[in-house]
Design a protein around this motif. Structure first.
Motif, short mmCIF file in Angstrom:
data_model
loop_
_atom_site.label_atom_id
_atom_site.label_comp_id
_atom_site.label_asym_id
_atom_site.label_seq_id
_atom_site.Cartn_x
_atom_site.Cartn_y
_atom_site.Cartn_z
N LEU A 70 -31.92 39.44 78.24
CA LEU A 70 -31.28 40.74 78.46
C LEU A 70 -32.31 41.88 78.36
CD1 LEU A 70 -28.70 42.43 78.86
CD2 LEU A 70 -28.32 42.29 76.39
N LYS A 71 -33.17 41.78 77.36
CA LYS A 71 -34.16 42.84 77.14
C LYS A 71 -35.10 42.95 78.36
CE LYS A 71 -37.58 44.34 73.70
NZ LYS A 71 -38.90 44.06 74.28
N HIS A 84 -36.49 54.28 74.29
CA HIS A 84 -35.10 54.59 74.58
C HIS A 84 -34.23 53.34 74.80
CE1 HIS A 84 -36.81 58.62 75.42
NE2 HIS A 84 -35.69 58.99 74.85
N LEU A 85 -34.80 52.17 74.54
CA LEU A 85 -34.00 50.95 74.70
C LEU A 85 -32.77 51.05 73.81
CD1 LEU A 85 -34.54 48.33 76.37
CD2 LEU A 85 -35.32 47.30 74.26
N PRO A 86 -31.55 50.90 74.39
CA PRO A 86 -30.35 51.06 73.56
C PRO A 86 -30.19 49.90 72.58
CG PRO A 86 -29.76 50.34 75.76
CD PRO A 86 -31.24 50.56 75.77
N SER A 87 -29.28 50.08 71.63
CA SER A 87 -28.98 48.99 70.70
C SER A 87 -28.49 47.79 71.48
CB SER A 87 -27.89 49.43 69.72
OG SER A 87 -27.28 48.26 69.20
N LEU A 88 -29.22 46.69 71.37
CA LEU A 88 -28.85 45.55 72.21
C LEU A 88 -27.70 44.73 71.62
CD1 LEU A 88 -32.26 44.43 73.72
CD2 LEU A 88 -30.51 45.93 74.64
N ASP A 89 -27.35 44.98 70.33
CA ASP A 89 -26.20 44.26 69.75
C ASP A 89 -24.95 44.50 70.57
OD1 ASP A 89 -27.89 43.51 67.83
OD2 ASP A 89 -27.07 44.78 66.22
N VAL A 90 -24.71 45.79 70.88
CA VAL A 90 -23.53 46.18 71.66
C VAL A 90 -23.54 45.45 73.01
CG1 VAL A 90 -22.42 48.15 72.79
CG2 VAL A 90 -23.56 48.45 70.58
#
Ligand SMILES: [Zn+2]
Ligand SMILES: [Zn+2]
Length: 430
Positions: A413-414, A16-22
């Motif tokens: 961030l991750k 469920h890790l969101p898109s980290l680009d955003v």
């Protein structure tokens, strides 16, 4: 503590890790737009907007008449976990040369314009907590209970947590009292690494402004004046004897630092006043009380020795409490982190050091008599870290509050998000 109902499994739904680009872009936004302590209005507004865009969270703003924001996600019966991020920047001029470097200047609470920078990495804390909000919402089927996200102002002044819980309409009049309070800080360290420590993790810190009173006059006639500069100089030196002569050198480390001294303008004028600012760090309550008493005693005694026309004034600038990691809660975090992160040398370690600085995070837990755990993660580019390590020059890596402190966004961030989500899921996962 309702330990029995806690579901302490090393569960973590990285699917469920969101898109980290955003969120990398959002990080750059916060980094480029820092705000000083107590002045975090734009940051709080953006945090609120991001939370609103997710839907489902109950959002509370201006908590305790601060810029603090909290969001609550109720997801059935279960434990209640609070995750905290701090939001303030520092009066530091950014020199990182990054394309998203801050060019911001702000007037501080004394009206002085200051360069402003996220030099402590609180932009990483804000961004990772917002991404965790998204992750936990997307992973709603994998957990039960109540999640509280707390975006706290004015950490650098040691004032924000206290103001949020004690102020008018304080935090716990709005959100449920959590079973566990969790938080984290980015530090110099190989990005990807993460550390916990049981027991005491941060010293108490007490800061003061001291005004020493003299009698001004012509520099040629010192006998008709009382020189506050000599008084200040003598005070600064004598204060050093608290640590070197009064505190147990084997068991009770303490720090007394005079970080600012101001008096006079011209070489031929003895001024009326001198002002010093000092900062005291201690690791146990008894030493803290002794060092504070000694500080007052020496300041007053030096003024008396100088025949000062009036007693010095001591104004408290900030107070940070001791920060203790609860054994049981930290054990839960240790189990989770050992399950979701690689081990040493580049992953998770459960015997991290104490923080160099102090933290007011613990107040969010101690004010309602709940346990907490606070961990750290590295933000240094792994290539830079490895090179400096090979050269034996790790001390050259910029530390928090430096003009050059800027975490490499990934993988910092991750790891920040996985730590927060993994921490919460330790008590919430089904
Ligand atoms: Zn800081
Ligand atoms: Zn900080």
């Amino acid at each position: 503590m309702p330990a029995a109902k806690w579901n302490r499994r090393p569960t973590h739904d990285t699917g469920h890790l969101p898109s980290l680009d955003v969120y990398q872009d959002l990080y750059k936004h916060f980094h480029a737009h820092p705000e000083l302590s107590h002045l975090e209005s734009e940051t709080a507004a953006r945090v609120t907007e991001e939370l609103r865009s997710l839907g489902s969270y109950d959002i509370f703003t201006n908590i305790g008449e601060t810029h603090g924001v909290a969001a609550v996600l109720k997801n059935g019966e279960g434990a209640t976990v609070l995750l905290r991020a701090d939001m303030d920047g520092l009066p530091v001029e950014e020199k990182t040369g990054l394309e998203y470097a801050s060019k911001t200047r702000m007037r501080d609470s004394e009206g002085v314009e200051r360069p402003t920078m996220h030099a402590c990495g609180h932009d990483m804390h804000i961004t990772s907590l917002l991404a965790t909000a998204k992750l936990m919402l997307d992973a709603k089927k994998a957990w039960r209970g109540t999640l509280i996200l707390c975006f706290q102002p004015a950490e650098e002044k040691g004032a924000g947590a206290k103001a949020m819980v004690e102020g008018n309409g304080g935090l716990y009049t709005k959100v449920p009292i959590p079973d566990v309070v969790l938080g984290a800080h980015v530090m110099p360290g190989r990005a990807g690494s993460l550390e916990t420590k049981r027991g005491l993790v941060a010293s108490a810190a007490d800061s003061f402004r001291v005004t020493l009173h003299g009698r001004s006059g012509h520099g040629s006639q010192p006998h008709r004046t009382i020189d506050p500069i000599v008084m200040a100089a003598s005070t600064v030196l004598r204060l050093q004897t608290i640590v070197s002569r009064e505190v147990d050198p084997y068991n009770c480390p303490a720090v007394v630092t005079v970080g600012s001294i101001h008096a006079g303008d011209a070489e031929n004028i003895i001024p009326e006043h001198a002002e010093i600012k000092l900062n005291i760090r201690t690791l146990d309550p008894e030493t803290r009380a002794h060092v504070l008493e000694g500080t007052r005693r020496i300041i007053n005694a030096e003024a008396m020795a100088s025949n000062a026309p009036q007693e010095p004034e001591l104004e408290s600038l900030s107070n940070f409490p001791f920060l203790n990691n609860d054994d049981e809660v930290t054990t839960g975090i240790e189990t989770t982190f050992a399950g979701i992160f690689p081990g040493r040398p580049h992953g998770y370690s459960s015997d991290g050091p104490r923080l160099g600085g102090s933290e007011d995070f613990g107040i969010l837990a101690t004010s309602v008599n709940r346990p907490s755990c606070f961990w750290t993660y590295g933000g240094t580019d792994p290539a830079v870290w490895d090179e400096k390590e090979k050269e034996g020059k790790l001390k050259e890596i910029p530390i928090n509050h430096s003009s050059y402190f800027a975490p490499v966004i990934m993988p910092t961030l991750k790891v920040a998000i996985e730590g927060l989500a993994g921490g919460a899921l330790t008590w919430l996962a089904t």
